[in-house]
Design a protein around this motif. Sequence first.
Motif, PDB file in Angstrom:
ATOM      1  N   PHE A   1       0.515  -3.838   8.819  1.00 56.83           N
ATOM      2  CA  PHE A   1       1.144  -4.001   7.438  1.00 56.83           C
ATOM      3  C   PHE A   1       0.172  -5.042   6.332  1.00 56.83           C
ATOM      4  CE2 PHE A   1       3.308  -4.472   3.700  1.00 56.83           C
ATOM      5  CZ  PHE A   1       3.285  -3.425   2.567  1.00 56.83           C
ATOM      6  N   THR A   2      -0.136  -4.629   4.597  1.00 58.91           N
ATOM      7  CA  THR A   2      -0.772  -5.220   4.433  1.00 58.91           C
ATOM      8  C   THR A   2      -0.270  -5.037   3.267  1.00 58.91           C
ATOM      9  OG1 THR A   2      -2.642  -5.995   5.123  1.00 58.91           O
ATOM     10  CG2 THR A   2      -2.691  -6.542   2.706  1.00 58.91           C
ATOM     11  N   GLY A   3       0.097  -5.938   2.282  1.00 57.91           N
ATOM     12  CA  GLY A   3       1.249  -5.792   1.050  1.00 57.91           C
ATOM     13  C   GLY A   3       2.792  -6.696   0.868  1.00 57.91           C
TER      14      GLY A   3
ATOM     15  N   CYS B   1      -1.434   2.361  10.633  1.00 57.77           N
ATOM     16  CA  CYS B   1      -1.772   0.702  10.008  1.00 57.77           C
ATOM     17  C   CYS B   1      -1.797   1.356   8.221  1.00 57.77           C
ATOM     18  CB  CYS B   1      -3.099   0.342  10.253  1.00 57.77           C
ATOM     19  SG  CYS B   1      -4.511   0.143  11.680  1.00 57.77           S
ATOM     20  N   PHE B   2      -1.130   0.830   7.630  1.00 60.74           N
ATOM     21  CA  PHE B   2      -1.048   0.677   5.851  1.00 60.74           C
ATOM     22  C   PHE B   2      -1.651  -0.426   5.085  1.00 60.74           C
ATOM     23  CE2 PHE B   2       1.891   2.277   8.545  1.00 60.74           C
ATOM     24  CZ  PHE B   2       2.665   3.324   7.699  1.00 60.74           C
ATOM     25  N   THR B   3      -2.637  -0.128   4.299  1.00 57.72           N
ATOM     26  CA  THR B   3      -3.247  -1.021   3.986  1.00 57.72           C
ATOM     27  C   THR B   3      -3.331  -0.988   2.517  1.00 57.72           C
ATOM     28  OG1 THR B   3      -5.252   0.431   3.486  1.00 57.72           O
ATOM     29  CG2 THR B   3      -5.227  -1.068   5.616  1.00 57.72           C
ATOM     30  N   PRO B   4      -4.179  -1.462   0.958  1.00 57.59           N
ATOM     31  CA  PRO B   4      -3.859  -1.476   0.160  1.00 57.59           C
ATOM     32  C   PRO B   4      -5.140  -1.769  -0.976  1.00 57.59           C
ATOM     33  CG  PRO B   4      -2.934  -3.833   0.573  1.00 57.59           C
ATOM     34  CD  PRO B   4      -3.705  -3.525   1.686  1.00 57.59           C
ATOM     35  N   TRP B   5      -4.637  -1.365  -2.309  1.00 54.80           N
ATOM     36  CA  TRP B   5      -5.272  -1.446  -3.292  1.00 54.80           C
ATOM     37  C   TRP B   5      -6.736  -2.552  -3.326  1.00 54.80           C
ATOM     38  CZ3 TRP B   5      -4.400  -4.293  -6.951  1.00 54.80           C
ATOM     39  CH2 TRP B   5      -3.461  -4.430  -7.129  1.00 54.80           C
TER      40      TRP B   5
ATOM     41  N   PRO C   1       3.248   6.905  -0.129  1.00 53.39           N
ATOM     42  CA  PRO C   1       3.756   5.130   1.608  1.00 53.39           C
ATOM     43  C   PRO C   1       4.822   5.647   1.856  1.00 53.39           C
ATOM     44  CG  PRO C   1       2.846   4.493  -1.110  1.00 53.39           C
ATOM     45  CD  PRO C   1       3.445   6.276  -0.687  1.00 53.39           C
ATOM     46  N   ALA C   2       6.785   5.520   0.982  1.00 50.09           N
ATOM     47  CA  ALA C   2       7.483   5.119   2.325  1.00 50.09           C
ATOM     48  C   ALA C   2       7.691   6.105   3.129  1.00 50.09           C
ATOM     49  CB  ALA C   2       8.425   5.551   0.583  1.00 50.09           C
ATOM     50  N   GLU C   3       7.258   7.911   2.593  1.00 46.90           N
ATOM     51  CA  GLU C   3       7.356   8.589   2.918  1.00 46.90           C
ATOM     52  C   GLU C   3       6.710   8.990   4.595  1.00 46.90           C
ATOM     53  OE1 GLU C   3       7.510  13.075   1.114  1.00 46.90           O
ATOM     54  OE2 GLU C   3       6.078  13.578   2.338  1.00 46.90           O
ATOM     55  N   ILE C   4       5.446   8.155   4.304  1.00 46.88           N
ATOM     56  CA  ILE C   4       4.668   8.462   5.105  1.00 46.88           C
ATOM     57  C   ILE C   4       5.086   6.858   6.525  1.00 46.88           C
ATOM     58  CG2 ILE C   4       2.068   8.306   6.312  1.00 46.88           C
ATOM     59  CD1 ILE C   4       1.412   9.491   3.869  1.00 46.88           C
ATOM     60  N   SER C   5       4.894   6.237   6.247  1.00 44.60           N
ATOM     61  CA  SER C   5       5.941   4.778   6.946  1.00 44.60           C
ATOM     62  C   SER C   5       7.258   5.169   7.646  1.00 44.60           C
ATOM     63  CB  SER C   5       6.263   3.490   5.580  1.00 44.60           C
ATOM     64  OG  SER C   5       7.085   3.667   5.094  1.00 44.60           O
ATOM     65  N   GLU C   6       8.037   6.229   6.656  1.00 44.01           N
ATOM     66  CA  GLU C   6       9.415   5.847   7.407  1.00 44.01           C
ATOM     67  C   GLU C   6       9.331   7.636   8.431  1.00 44.01           C
ATOM     68  OE1 GLU C   6      12.309   5.419   6.367  1.00 44.01           O
ATOM     69  OE2 GLU C   6      11.448   4.204   4.877  1.00 44.01           O
TER      70      GLU C   6
HETATM   71  P1  NAD Z   1       4.375  -2.272  -3.928  1.00 44.95           P
HETATM   72  O1  NAD Z   1       5.266  -3.065  -3.119  1.00 44.95           O
HETATM   73  O2  NAD Z   1       4.530  -1.016  -4.456  1.00 44.95           O
HETATM   74  O3  NAD Z   1       3.094  -1.108  -2.948  1.00 44.95           O
HETATM   75  C1  NAD Z   1       2.316  -2.134  -2.145  1.00 44.95           C
HETATM   76  C2  NAD Z   1       1.237  -2.072  -1.313  1.00 44.95           C
HETATM   77  O4  NAD Z   1       2.022  -1.714  -0.811  1.00 44.95           O
HETATM   78  C3  NAD Z   1       0.967  -0.999  -1.381  1.00 44.95           C
HETATM   79  O5  NAD Z   1      -0.647  -0.366  -0.710  1.00 44.95           O
HETATM   80  C4  NAD Z   1       1.339   1.015  -1.326  1.00 44.95           C
HETATM   81  O6  NAD Z   1       0.934   2.014  -1.212  1.00 44.95           O
HETATM   82  C5  NAD Z   1       2.338   0.280  -0.336  1.00 44.95           C
HETATM   83  N1  NAD Z   1       4.146   0.524   0.054  1.00 44.95           N
HETATM   84  C6  NAD Z   1       4.762   0.898  -1.139  1.00 44.95           C
HETATM   85  N2  NAD Z   1       5.873   0.380  -0.819  1.00 44.95           N
HETATM   86  C7  NAD Z   1       5.384   1.154   0.849  1.00 44.95           C
HETATM   87  C8  NAD Z   1       6.490   1.881   1.609  1.00 44.95           C
HETATM   88  N3  NAD Z   1       7.684   2.067   2.227  1.00 44.95           N
HETATM   89  N4  NAD Z   1       5.422   2.385   3.200  1.00 44.95           N
HETATM   90  C9  NAD Z   1       4.115   2.037   3.327  1.00 44.95           C
HETATM   91  N5  NAD Z   1       3.223   0.825   2.425  1.00 44.95           N
HETATM   92  C10 NAD Z   1       4.528   0.950   1.375  1.00 44.95           C
HETATM   93  O7  NAD Z   1       3.099  -2.307  -5.357  1.00 44.95           O
HETATM   94  P2  NAD Z   1       1.689  -2.621  -5.931  1.00 44.95           P
HETATM   95  O8  NAD Z   1       2.720  -2.095  -7.500  1.00 44.95           O
HETATM   96  O9  NAD Z   1       1.576  -1.437  -5.585  1.00 44.95           O
HETATM   97  O10 NAD Z   1       1.025  -4.043  -5.882  1.00 44.95           O
HETATM   98  C11 NAD Z   1       2.147  -5.300  -6.409  1.00 44.95           C
HETATM   99  C12 NAD Z   1       2.375  -6.420  -5.706  1.00 44.95           C
HETATM  100  O11 NAD Z   1       1.915  -6.176  -4.083  1.00 44.95           O
HETATM  101  C13 NAD Z   1       1.358  -7.574  -5.823  1.00 44.95           C
HETATM  102  O12 NAD Z   1       1.910  -8.389  -6.661  1.00 44.95           O
HETATM  103  C14 NAD Z   1       1.309  -7.984  -4.560  1.00 44.95           C
HETATM  104  O13 NAD Z   1       2.282  -9.062  -4.079  1.00 44.95           O
HETATM  105  C15 NAD Z   1       1.894  -7.211  -3.456  1.00 44.95           C
HETATM  106  N6  NAD Z   1       0.231  -6.467  -2.675  1.00 44.95           N
HETATM  107  C16 NAD Z   1      -0.625  -7.621  -1.915  1.00 44.95           C
HETATM  108  C17 NAD Z   1      -1.701  -7.153  -1.294  1.00 44.95           C
HETATM  109  C18 NAD Z   1      -2.206  -7.604  -0.471  1.00 44.95           C
HETATM  110  O14 NAD Z   1      -3.509  -8.078  -0.035  1.00 44.95           O
HETATM  111  N7  NAD Z   1      -1.682  -8.808   0.392  1.00 44.95           N
HETATM  112  C19 NAD Z   1      -2.513  -6.407  -1.926  1.00 44.95           C
HETATM  113  C20 NAD Z   1      -1.869  -5.756  -2.611  1.00 44.95           C
HETATM  114  C21 NAD Z   1      -0.463  -6.019  -3.028  1.00 44.95           C
END
Ligand code: NAD
Length: 476
Positions: free
Chosen positions: A225-227, A146-150, A207-212
């Motif tokens: 994944f959320t992001g 599971c991959f979660t954002p900030w 993040p990229a290293e871990i997901s790959e």
């Molecule tokens: P980003 O795209 O670099 O990262 C977004 C998230 O994805 C982060 O948690 C990061 O750790 C993760 N991530 C990035 N590359 C990854 C990879 N290769 N493998 C696994 N995880 C990876 O962008 P950012 O600058 O952190 O945030 C900007 C954009 O991300 C925002 O504009 C928004 O669109 C999006 N975002 C969305 C949510 C959401 O709740 N859906 C949350 C955070 C960020």
Amino acid sequence: MYQDVLLHIGGAWTGAASGKTLDVINPATEEVIGTLAHAGIADLDAAIAAAETGFATWRATPAHARAALMRKAAGLIRDRAAAIAPIMTMEQGKPLAEAKGETMLAADVIDWFAAEAVRTYGRVIPARADGIYQLVVKEPVGIAACFTPWNFPINQAVRKVSAALAAGCAVILKGPEETPGSCAELVRAFADAGLPAGVLNLVYGIPAEISEYLIPHRAIRKISFTGSTAIGKHLAALAGTHMKRATMELGGHAPAIVFEDADLDAAAKILAANKFRNAGQVCVAPTRFLVQDSVYEGFMERFLGAIAKIKVGDGLAPDTTMGPVANERRIPALEAFIADARNHGAKLATGGERIGNKGYFFQPTVLTDIPTTARVMNEEPFGPLALVNRFATFDDAITEANRLDYGLAAYAYSRSTRTVTALGHRIESGMISINHHGLALPETPFGGMKDSGYGWEGGAEAIDAYLATKFVTQAS
Ligand code: NAD
């Protein structure tokens, strides 16, 4: 108050095998407040080995026992919420009340999925011959990565972790590097509640290293994944290549439609509160405001009035209602969106600039009359930036609402039952909230359509993502 954050692997809190750490920065002060351990491949291998052991134990643990343990973790989170909230505020920026609310809601999410754990029913299908029993059984799918954002350091994680644990899965959680401490407190509550070693592992790193590494690994059976949509598409493709089930909670660009028969006071107040909550860094934040011509001035007066009351500051200060944006890169991103929109002819109704030069504070900003060619009308602003345009007819509003490939959340205000019903049918969005703000509860489905992703994170649908269906036919 802020403690250095470690990895959690095989039931132990540990530094990275390499000893590598990263700094954690307070976005309100730009000060380094701690460090987090930075996992490398050796740590990921240890997490996978631990999760394999943990999964064997957890899948054999009766659902009622799993549920009881989860409820204990929820209780610990409630007991500790007053201590967890400042950790979240210091690393993420949001006001203390929002951090406390997020923490308390996490306990509700855990409780809700604990209750679901004992309801993963299968079924019996009537057979075509005597003595045959046709059984459909539900089993945990395996180890989930599971991959979660900030933006919601606990809530983005707890929805995945709770559903997975309720289903009987083990988890490797890659938490948010920029906001690791509060996410670690979530994991700590499960560990302290007695979760067997290896069932829930927490890593941070590149993040990229871990997901790959994790997604292709044969031990991993489920990805969540959320992001951003761009990263989500990349990870979904990787999951597809390796035949892994995936849930993708991606970006949004929510339309918020205000019809001429709306309760303008309610619409302006509720939409302003939800636009600027968490400094606008919310995937379901109302973003493209569409206001019917005849009530445009009335709405704007109320909307700008509500925004003028927002008090921007350090989230630890008691009177702050909006904190800084969570990281430095949001500032140039917002400035570029605003400059581009104004170059396309948009007007600035309020805000538009960074506040001061210490801490990542940004003014609550409203742009109006924005052409759809402006970048911000097509990309997620992810910050305290509202876009307000007018519309003439119902069909015009629907056309604009559905124009983008995003389809996560949508909002509308109207006193007409006919309009409300038509909206539910015509808007292309995973979630539609009409005449109030009612998304993201533990018991309601949370997810998108189109480029906003697939799969659900709340409601009965969410646990299905972590269950495999197996058909057994047996003759007596
Ligand atoms: P980003 O795209 O670099 O990262 C977004 C998230 O994805 C982060 O948690 C990061 O750790 C993760 N991530 C990035 N590359 C990854 C990879 N290769 N493998 C696994 N995880 C990876 O962008 P950012 O600058 O952190 O945030 C900007 C954009 O991300 C925002 O504009 C928004 O669109 C999006 N975002 C969305 C949510 C959401 O709740 N859906 C949350 C955070 C960020």
